[in-house]
Design an enzyme around this catalytic site. Structure first.
Site, mmCIF file in Angstrom:
data_model
loop_
_atom_site.group_PDB
_atom_site.id
_atom_site.type_symbol
_atom_site.label_atom_id
_atom_site.label_comp_id
_atom_site.label_asym_id
_atom_site.label_seq_id
_atom_site.Cartn_x
_atom_site.Cartn_y
_atom_site.Cartn_z
ATOM 1 N N THR A 263 -3.156 -0.382 8.645
ATOM 2 C CA THR A 263 -2.211 1.455 8.676
ATOM 3 C C THR A 263 -2.929 2.163 9.894
ATOM 4 O O THR A 263 -4.546 2.410 9.792
ATOM 5 C CB THR A 263 -2.183 1.884 7.693
ATOM 6 N N PHE A 265 -3.349 6.375 10.918
ATOM 7 C CA PHE A 265 -3.314 7.542 10.957
ATOM 8 C C PHE A 265 -3.158 8.206 12.008
ATOM 9 O O PHE A 265 -3.709 8.049 12.797
ATOM 10 C CB PHE A 265 -3.770 7.783 10.242
#
Ligand SMILES: O=C(O)C(=O)C[C@]1(C(=O)O)C=C[C@@H](O)C=C1
Length: 363
Positions: A263, A265
């Site tokens: 992921t 960010f």
């Protein structure tokens, strides 16, 4: 005779001497950072102490100098913590993140700012934006895209209404575990809690191993871990931080379907970050709804040989423009060919907002 120590006592004495040297050097470095703070304050009473471009350069340099035996990422993580402590001496940094405690976003915040930053959990992405905008915290950390599940629309939508800029990015490898409490009857797990994104990232594994268990979506993995504490027939899908926070143990580890599951960010803040040498730029562009609009938007990127790393479309919320594009590309807004590109895109677009130029994630 060789002067290489051969027994445990001698080796430990050697380690003590090395530790004394490391201690002295870290203290010298910290004093140097204090002097840097004075210089910054002398230049500008509202000086910003956190300098993402410099931190990226320091970490990249350490990685390139490293000859082992520790691997370069491990070495950079140690220096990350030293810099985090030095920055805290200059000015303690407050960071809001999408909570609750124990989420992957908290892990990303710690990975980026180190353990010396003060991190504060927020209940929603727009709250993270609001806290930074209000000046209650210095920076915010929000998830923006997952390699398996795609974009996090809430974050993109928050940028449309906000004046916040992107100051950095962090990419985190996401490992999910099936977690249980000490009191769970391990062969009677009939209910599994997790965030919908995590269920999606572990779908095949769950179909194969727990086809009959009820899957209950909750607002975060940390919340899933919390719920499991008090139920003897339940398990949670969550990461290491949530497991540690709630004292759960893994029934199965790394159950994500794709081994490269990660992921990305974003770090949001109020500052324009100078060039680090290996940067990215993010834009939001509104185009008029007319034939060839997407081609008109992308053609200058091709001509200026600029490497697009992401393109997302979102429905416009104002209703005036039909398409809003989020674009990431390699390069910094102060580089001449990026300046030329932005000039052209501005002429073709109904609206263009540069969300920020920032160093590519190092760790
Ligand atoms: O070089 C600076 O501007 C510093 O403040 C020093 C330092 C460091 O420890 O190396 C600390 C904090 C900044 O974010 C960047 C680097």
């Amino acid at each position: 005779m060789s002067d290489t120590p051969v027994n445990l006592d001698e080796l430990r004495q050697k380690i003590d001497r090395i530790d004394s040297d490391i201690l002295r050097l870290i203290s010298d470095r910290a004093s140097c950072a204090q002097q840097v703070a004075k210089v910054k304050q002398g230049q500008d009473p509202d000086a910003v102490f956190y300098r993402p471009e410099r931190e990226a350069q320091v970490l990249r340099r350490i990685m390139s100098l490293n000859n082992g035996p520790l691997d370069s990422e491990e070495m950079a993580r140690l220096f990350r913590e030293i810099m985090s402590a030095c920055l805290a001496l200059e000015q303690p940094v407050k960071v809001a993140y999408l909570g609750p405690e124990g989420t992957f976003t908290q892990q990303a915040a710690l990975k980026h700012f180190g353990e010396s930053a003060v991190s504060l959990p927020m209940a929603a992405i727009d709250e993270v934006f609001r806290e930074v905008e209000a000046g209650a915290v210095n920076y915010g950390v929000v998830p923006v895209e997952n390699s398996t599940e795609g974009v996090i629309n809430h974050t993109l939508d928050s940028f449309m209404d906000s004046s916040m800029r992107i100051c950095g990015e962090v990419v985190l490898r996401i490992h999910h575990h099936l977690l249980v409490a000490d009191t769970t009857l391990r062969d009677k797990v009939s209910r599994i809690y997790s965030h919908p994104q995590s269920f999606a990232q572990c779908r095949k594994w769950l179909d194969a191993h727990y086809p009959r268990a009820e899957r209950i979506p909750v607002s975060s993995n940390a919340e899933a871990a919390r719920l499991v504490k008090s139920e003897w027939h339940s398990a949670a899908i969550a990461g290491d931080m949530a497991a540690k926070l709630y004292g759960l143990t893994p029934l199965a580890e790394k159950i994500e379907d794709r081994p490269d599951n990660s992921t990305r960010f974003l770090i949001i803040g109020n500052q324009d970050v100078p060039m680090a040498g290996d940067d990215k730029t993010s834009l939001v562009v509104a185009m008029r709804n007319q034939p060839g609009a997407l081609h008109a938007l992308l053609e200058p990127f091709h001509r200026h040989n600029i490497d697009l790393t992401r393109l997302e479309t979102r429905p416009s919320r104002s209703g005036v423009w039909n398409y809003v594009f989020f674009i990431d590309f390699k390069g910094h807004r102060e580089e001449p060919q990026v300046e030329a590109l932005l000039e052209e895109v501005r002429l073709r677009a109904a609206e263009l907002k540069v969300l920020g130029s920032y160093p590519q994630g190092v760790l």
